[in-house]
Design an enzyme around this catalytic site. Structure first.
Site: not given
Ligand code: SIN
Length: 328
Positions: A14, A27, A93-94, A166, A285
């Site tokens: 992103t 996007y 971020t994913d 995340k 256990e």
């Molecule tokens: C992001 O970057 O927040 C989502 C899309 C991705 O992980 O490339």
């Protein structure tokens, strides 16, 4: 003092996303080059000399073990150069929590490596990427960051590559660090460390000595009430290891325990992790009476998968893999 030189390795995400100007939704990730993003950031060139490498232009949901190996080799090659002092990786971020742990285990240098990204695309109002990238370059150029392992920088907070996760899918401040707080904070380009990682990483990691040509396949199986154990038999046909995302302390039903016992005897290596994201999974256990599973400790299922893949690229010895899970 000699000016630092920082390599920026771009993979997409992103932070490089583009959509309708001003909006933060709808996007496409990985559309804008890292050089264009750098040009939009005031004073970033005052922090260090920068060299940009556009390695991938991906949504990080397209990241995979083969690309992790390419990324680790690229960064190790750059950090081997005497004129490079550190590296920043831009990433979606994913799956950043997985890549950051993989790099934490496979980068062979003590030079700083910092992953960053953004929750809002580059074309949004108040895009968060430029400031995250500015602070990441400052962190990678900081003498204080040497030997700290792979880190991630979001919202002026320094996280370790091992423990970052995340925790929110729309807030700009979308990351957390389990129960451990964080490594430190930044204010503009000033770095403040408060804690450190005690688990082995980067130059101390046995996995950074030599990268495998290919990583063995490992799957994650998510347990929920009444889950059919057939999924484990199915996954065992194409994977060398299976990480269970169990309930509570890494728990599951008796039907799953029977399947785990049977498949372990056929050579499938199991890790017990938890779908609860705080806490620790220890040996147990009741849910693993024959001690056939490896406890994930504080690693999430997806991070335990990363470590199990690297372990299985070297050994299938359960005792050795258990020892590695206690150290890393
Ligand atoms: C992001 O970057 O927040 C989502 C899309 C991705 O992980 O490339």
């Amino acid at each position: 003092m000699k000016r630092k030189r920082i390599a920026i390795v771009a993979t997409g995400g992103t932070i490089a996303g583009a959509g309708e100007v001003g909006r933060s939704l709808e996007y496409r990730a990985g559309e804008i080059s890292v050089s264009e993003i750098i040009e939009s950031i005031p004073n970033i060139n005052a922090l260090a000399e920068l060299e940009c490498h556009q390695l991938f232009s991906l949504d990080s949901n397209e990241m995979d073990p083969d690309k992790w190996l390419v990324l680790a080799r690229t960064i190790n090659g750059l950090l081997d150069r005497d004129d490079i002092d550190g590296c920043v990786v831009t990433h979606g971020t994913d799956t950043l929590d997985e890549t950051s742990y993989f790099l934490n285990l496979t980068i062979s240098s003590d030079k700083p490596v910092v992953l960053t990204g953004a929750m809002r695309p580059a074309t949004a109002t108040s895009a968060d990427g430029p400031f995250n990238l500015y602070q990441s370059v400052a962190l990678a150029a900081s003498a204080q960051a040497v030997g700290k392992g792979v880190m991630a920088l979001f919202s002026s907070t320094i996280y370790s590559g091992r423990d970052i996760e995340k925790i929110n899918n729309f807030r700009v401040d979308a990351f957390n660090h389990k129960d451990f707080g964080c490594l430190g904070f930044m204010q503009d380009d000033d770095v403040y460390f408060y804690s450190r990682v005690y688990r082995k990483h980067t130059f101390e990691s046995v996995f950074s000595e030599q990268l495998p040509e290919k990583l063995p396949s490992v799957a994650v199986a998510y347990f929920c009430a009444g889950a059919d154990p057939d999924i484990l038999y199915h996954l065992s046909e194409r994977n060398e290891g299976i990480v269970i995302a169990g309930t509570g302390s890494g728990n599951y039903s008796e039907a799953w325990l029977s399947a785990i016992n049977e498949l372990s005897s056929k050579g499938i290596v199991f890790v017990r992790s938890s779908r609860v994201n705080m806490g620790i999974v220890f040996d147990d256990e009741i849910f693993d009476p024959k001690h056939l599973c490896i406890a994930s400790n504080t690693l999430s299922a997806q991070k335990a998968r990363v470590l199990l893949m690297l372990c299985l690229s070297r050994t299938k010895d359960l005792g050795e893999i258990k020892r590695i899970f206690e150290e890393y």
